[in-house]
Write a protein that holds these residues in place. Structure first.
Motif, short mmCIF file in Angstrom:
data_model
loop_
_atom_site.label_atom_id
_atom_site.label_comp_id
_atom_site.label_asym_id
_atom_site.label_seq_id
_atom_site.Cartn_x
_atom_site.Cartn_y
_atom_site.Cartn_z
N ASP A 161 0.81 -1.22 0.00
CA ASP A 161 0.00 0.00 0.00
C ASP A 161 0.84 1.27 0.00
O ASP A 161 0.32 2.37 -0.24
CB ASP A 161 -0.92 0.02 1.22
N ALA A 162 2.14 1.14 0.25
CA ALA A 162 3.01 2.33 0.22
C ALA A 162 3.18 2.86 -1.20
O ALA A 162 3.57 4.02 -1.38
CB ALA A 162 4.37 2.00 0.82
N PHE A 163 2.89 2.04 -2.20
CA PHE A 163 2.98 2.49 -3.58
C PHE A 163 1.62 3.00 -4.04
O PHE A 163 0.64 2.25 -4.10
CB PHE A 163 3.46 1.36 -4.50
N ILE A 164 1.56 4.29 -4.36
CA ILE A 164 0.33 4.93 -4.80
C ILE A 164 0.34 4.98 -6.32
O ILE A 164 1.18 5.65 -6.93
CB ILE A 164 0.22 6.35 -4.22
N ARG A 165 -0.61 4.28 -6.95
CA ARG A 165 -0.67 4.20 -8.41
C ARG A 165 -1.68 5.21 -8.95
O ARG A 165 -2.83 5.23 -8.52
CB ARG A 165 -1.10 2.80 -8.85
#
Length: 244
Positions: free
Chosen positions: A207-211
């Motif tokens: 969830d740390a990667f925001i797409r």
């Protein structure tokens, strides 16, 4: 100096014997905006000006190609062969951090030490998209933005999924994300140059990667095929991590 860069202060940065030109403008928290192929184009400078106007000190490293010219296919064709054989850029190998990342980390560290605050932002585009992730290995980079990261070139499944990071650097990035750091990524869903590395980022960073993804045909999300939603997402991300 070209008209596009007339408002910017020219300088240089040197790290371990390597020197590149830089252009700087603004006040407030620091943001390093790294240009795409074929160079420091007018569109890249215009986007960087928006970041300055939003309240940031922006540094534009000039790593290759021309500076201040409009995007041109001829410039792209001229610069790519040199990049493919350059020792600074890992364009084909998997599981390797590009050597230029050390220079960029040094630039970010100097900017942070001068300006203070929580850290600096870093935004890479296309050929340099993954460099912002590599800069995150140093704690000074607290707002990394990856715009259509396209290296290593997405030829074959392994390269298409690779993050342009060594295993050790990836472990550091994952540790920082586990501790609360976020990474923002922008791309067009059908852009073949990005390969499958957004899926790799989601798998490795969770969830740390925001797409932020767009429909339609396009590549350069904040410059040549600019998406205002993407620009707004970048500004919000910088605000959260550098002003929040």
């Amino acid at each position: 100096m070209t008209n596009a860069l007339a408002r910017w202060t020219a300088g240089t940065h040197t790290h371990e014997g390597t020197t590149h030109p830089t252009y700087r403008q603004g006040s407030g928290p620091g943001v390093v905006v790294i240009h795409e192929v074929p160079g420091l184009t007018e569109a890249v400078v215009a986007f960087a000006q928006e970041v300055v106007d939003a309240g940031y000190t922006v540094v534009l490293p000039h790593l290759f190609g021309a500076a201040g010219r409009p995007f041109a296919v001829s410039d792209t064709l001229a610069v790519l062969p040199r990049l493919c054989v350059s020792r600074e850029f890992a364009v084909w190998r998997t599981g390797r951090t590009a050597p230029v990342a050390g220079w960029l980390r040094s630039l970010a560290a100097d900017l942070h030490h001068e300006l203070g605050g929580p850290g600096v932002g870093a935004l890479g585009m296309c050929f340099t998209g993954g460099f912002a992730l590599a800069m995150m290995v140093e704690e000074h980079t607290v707002a990394p933005v990856l715009c259509q990261p396209s290296v290593p070139f997405a030829v074959g499944a392994a390269r298409a999924a690779d993050l342009n990071l060594s295993p050790g650097d990836l472990d550091v990035v994952k540790g920082r994300c586990a501790a609360g750091q976020q990474v923002l990524g922008l791309r067009y869903r059908t852009d073949p140059m990005v390969g499958t590395r957004f899926d790799t980022l989601t798998r490795e960073l969770g969830d740390a990667f925001i797409r932020v993804e767009f429909d339609g045909r396009g590549h350069s999300t904040v410059t040549e095929q600019r998406q205002q939603e993407g620009v707004d997402a970048v500004m919000g991300f910088l605000e959260t991590h550098l002003h929040g």
